[in-house]
Motif scaffolding. Structure first.
Motif, short mmCIF file in Angstrom:
data_model
loop_
_atom_site.label_atom_id
_atom_site.label_comp_id
_atom_site.label_asym_id
_atom_site.label_seq_id
_atom_site.Cartn_x
_atom_site.Cartn_y
_atom_site.Cartn_z
N HIS A 269 0.83 -1.21 0.00
CA HIS A 269 0.00 0.00 0.00
C HIS A 269 0.86 1.26 0.00
O HIS A 269 0.57 2.22 -0.72
N ARG A 270 1.93 1.27 0.80
CA ARG A 270 2.73 2.49 0.91
C ARG A 270 3.42 2.81 -0.40
O ARG A 270 3.52 3.98 -0.79
N ALA A 271 3.90 1.80 -1.10
CA ALA A 271 4.54 2.03 -2.39
C ALA A 271 3.55 2.63 -3.38
O ALA A 271 3.89 3.54 -4.15
N MET A 272 2.32 2.12 -3.36
CA MET A 272 1.29 2.66 -4.26
C MET A 272 0.93 4.09 -3.87
O MET A 272 0.73 4.97 -4.72
N ALA A 273 0.82 4.36 -2.55
CA ALA A 273 0.48 5.71 -2.09
C ALA A 273 1.56 6.71 -2.46
O ALA A 273 1.28 7.82 -2.92
N ASP A 274 2.83 6.34 -2.30
CA ASP A 274 3.93 7.24 -2.65
C ASP A 274 3.94 7.54 -4.15
O ASP A 274 4.14 8.69 -4.56
N ALA A 275 3.74 6.50 -4.96
CA ALA A 275 3.71 6.71 -6.41
C ALA A 275 2.52 7.59 -6.80
O ALA A 275 2.62 8.45 -7.68
N MET A 276 1.39 7.38 -6.14
CA MET A 276 0.21 8.21 -6.40
C MET A 276 0.50 9.68 -6.09
O MET A 276 0.17 10.58 -6.89
N ILE A 277 1.11 9.96 -4.95
CA ILE A 277 1.38 11.33 -4.52
C ILE A 277 2.29 12.05 -5.52
O ILE A 277 1.98 13.14 -6.00
N ALA A 278 3.41 11.43 -5.85
CA ALA A 278 4.39 12.09 -6.72
C ALA A 278 3.86 12.25 -8.14
O ALA A 278 4.01 13.31 -8.77
N THR A 279 3.25 11.21 -8.68
CA THR A 279 2.78 11.25 -10.07
C THR A 279 1.61 12.22 -10.23
O THR A 279 1.54 12.96 -11.21
N ALA A 280 0.71 12.23 -9.26
CA ALA A 280 -0.43 13.16 -9.32
C ALA A 280 0.04 14.60 -9.26
O ALA A 280 -0.46 15.47 -9.99
N ALA A 281 1.02 14.89 -8.39
CA ALA A 281 1.54 16.25 -8.27
C ALA A 281 2.21 16.70 -9.56
O ALA A 281 1.97 17.82 -10.05
N ASP A 282 3.04 15.84 -10.12
CA ASP A 282 3.74 16.19 -11.36
C ASP A 282 2.77 16.44 -12.50
O ASP A 282 2.90 17.40 -13.27
N ALA A 283 1.75 15.58 -12.61
CA ALA A 283 0.77 15.73 -13.68
C ALA A 283 -0.04 17.01 -13.52
O ALA A 283 -0.35 17.71 -14.49
N THR A 284 -0.37 17.35 -12.29
CA THR A 284 -1.13 18.58 -12.03
C THR A 284 -0.33 19.82 -12.40
O THR A 284 -0.85 20.76 -13.02
N LEU A 285 0.94 19.85 -12.03
CA LEU A 285 1.78 21.00 -12.35
C LEU A 285 1.95 21.14 -13.86
O LEU A 285 1.90 22.26 -14.40
N ARG A 286 2.14 20.03 -14.56
CA ARG A 286 2.32 20.10 -16.01
C ARG A 286 1.06 20.62 -16.70
O ARG A 286 1.12 21.46 -17.60
N THR A 287 -0.09 20.12 -16.29
CA THR A 287 -1.33 20.47 -16.99
C THR A 287 -1.84 21.87 -16.64
O THR A 287 -2.54 22.49 -17.43
N THR A 288 -1.48 22.37 -15.48
CA THR A 288 -1.92 23.72 -15.10
C THR A 288 -0.90 24.79 -15.47
O THR A 288 -1.22 25.98 -15.47
N GLY A 289 0.33 24.40 -15.77
CA GLY A 289 1.35 25.38 -16.09
C GLY A 289 1.91 26.08 -14.87
O GLY A 289 2.58 27.12 -14.99
N VAL A 290 1.68 25.52 -13.69
CA VAL A 290 2.21 26.10 -12.45
C VAL A 290 3.63 25.57 -12.22
O VAL A 290 3.88 24.38 -12.33
N ARG A 291 4.54 26.48 -11.90
CA ARG A 291 5.92 26.11 -11.58
C ARG A 291 6.13 26.15 -10.07
O ARG A 291 5.55 27.00 -9.38
N VAL A 292 6.94 25.24 -9.56
CA VAL A 292 7.32 25.25 -8.16
C VAL A 292 8.84 25.35 -8.08
O VAL A 292 9.56 24.54 -8.68
#
Length: 482
Positions: A269-292
């Motif tokens: 579960h933890r491996a899936m949760a970590d992958a979910m967190i990182a991948t979701a964040a990266d995809a959101t930043l790319r699609t919204t054009g927000v830079r961090v």
């Protein structure tokens, strides 16, 4: 003069409480917006509430002509008569939280913070009433407010002013009286205003500044060699912003699903949760054009586990935290988030702890298992303010996160976020394009703190957030995320 030059002038100028910093309200602290006023026929029946609302908002930008201000007073005389002070006070608070907060100039907030840091006496002055200005002043931490007082009888408004309205020369006179009463030196003091009627106000101080000046104020400033500042209003969301938000949510959900699927074969579960967190964040930043952009990124990676504290102003903070920390963490969030159709399920999958802030005893009990989570190697993110703020102001810190860190034997790591409130306003899910800056500060060892006496220690941690937002660490190495 640009904002950096204005800040430099404050820092190198006279210091101390005998120097005042006087800010006009409408058009200077709050950006210019004037909703269409409801017709007076709406005074009747159920529509009278709307008339009251419109009148409170009407010309909050600040009247620029005698006629505009007279019309405002005429509407007040018709609409407010017979209303209780309590009703106007409550409505003013509601309107600030729903509408007005989004129109506070970020530049005004920065200047107020600079004047406070210089020890100056900060004053807001307005021709409007306390019902319109006090909620803003309180959020900005400004104690001294001069406004047009409304006459009352047994707590009910008569519809007339008490004394002369603070308009034009009367506003300047009120500032002079305040200066005399508080031992202020006008020659060393500052004043900020935008419209021609406030020329007498600017004339009362040695450091006048015209903000977003209109034609007449601009001409006067040029003739008298007064510096001018340009404040940028926060534009309302447009079609592009709505489209960006829709694409961003799609990216977040698809990224989360892809992250979970990519680690499903591990059945951990933890491996899936970590992958979910990182991948979701990266995809959101790319699609919204927000830079961090991150300063001190090394502290986000080590030491682990730790309790990461962040200042909370936006729903987008969750995406920013995920992008910076990547993996190996969970969160403590308010119970209300469970009803959010997007973040609720994601946070549950990430093993977040949900607490009911209205139930102090229950909240403390819910936090006890978090200590075991930290001891098991998983870090924790907590907003010590307890709720999102209306402005970048750092609110009071609650003690829960510090007790958890002490009991678990892990360090505190401040994670200071700048500009997330401009990307997504506090009460809005709409995402605007831009850049969020994050400063991850050095870990703080709390092992020697006394849990029964740590107010001073917590105050020092809070001050780190205040100081970092004021003096951003521009010389440090910056990493882009993702």
């Amino acid at each position: 003069m640009n904002l950096s030059e204005a800040i430099s002038a404050i820092r190198t100028g006279p210091q101390g409480p005998r120097v005042a910093a006087v800010f006009d309200f409408g058009g200077t602290v709050v950006a210019g917006f004037a909703p269409a006023a409801a017709p007076l026929r709406l005074l009747r029946g159920r529509d009278s509430r709307r008339a009251l609302t419109d009148t409170l908002l009407y010309s909050i930008r600040g009247s620029r002509t005698e006629g505009e201000y007279e019309r405002f007073l005429q509407r007040v005389a018709r609409v407010w008569v017979g209303r209780s002070e309590q009703e106007l006070t409550e409505l003013g608070e509601q309107l600030f939280r729903s509408t007005v907060y989004g129109h506070v100039y970020p530049e005004a907030w920065q200047l107020i913070r600079e004047h406070e840091a210089a020890g100056h006496t900060v004053v807001i002055v307005t021709s409007l009433t306390r019902f319109q200005v006090l909620p803003v002043a309180r959020e900005l931490g400004v104690d001294h407010v001069l406004y047009t007082a409304m006459a009352t009888a047994d707590g009910v408004l008569t519809g007339f002013t008490e004394g002369k309205p603070l308009w034009r020369t009367e506003k300047a006179a009120a500032v002079r009286r305040f200066a005399a009463e508080h031992d202020i030196d006008p020659a060393d003091s500052y004043a900020y205003a935008d419209a021609a009627p406030d020329v007498p106000l600017l004339e009362t101080v040695g450091h006048p500044v015209a903000v977003n000046p209109g034609p007449r104020m601009s001409m006067t400033a040029g003739e008298r060699d007064w510096p001018t500042l340009a404040f940028k209003p926060r534009d309302p969301a447009g079609v592009t912003d709505f489209a960006r938000t829709a694409v961003g949510f799609t990216g977040l959900l698809s990224g989360a699903a892809f992250g979970v699927a990519s680690r499903a074969v591990t059945r951990r579960h933890r491996a899936m949760a970590d992958a979910m967190i990182a991948t979701a964040a990266d995809a959101t930043l790319r699609t919204t054009g927000v830079r961090v952009r991150v300063v001190g990124a090394e502290h986000a990676r080590q030491p682990r586990p730790a309790v990461f504290l962040f200042n909370h102003q936006s729903q987008f903070d969750m995406v920013v935290l995920a992008a910076v920390l990547r993996s190996g963490f969970t969160a403590v969030v308010k119970k209300e988030v469970t009803t959010n159709p997007v973040f609720g399920p994601l946070l549950r999958f990430a093993e977040a702890t949900f607490i009911d802030r209205s139930d102090t005893t229950g909240a403390k009990a819910a936090l006890k298992p978090v200590v075991d989570t930290l001891r098991g190697g998983l870090s924790l993110v907590v907003a010590p303010e307890g709720t999102r703020s209306m402005t970048p102001r750092i609110g009071p810190f609650k003690k829960g996160a510090f007790h958890i860190a002490i009991e678990a034997g892990v360090p505190i790591i401040p994670l200071v976020i700048r500009n997330a409130g401009e990307i997504a306003w506090r009460n809005s899910a709409i995402v605007r394009k831009g850049t969020v800056d994050v400063a991850v500060l050095a870990p703080i060892d709390v092992s020697g703190w006394d849990p029964q006496d740590m107010d001073a220690d917590i105050a020092r941690v809070r001050q780190l957030f205040v100081d970092t937002l004021r003096d951003w660490p521009v010389d440090a190495a910056v990493e882009a995320v993702p």
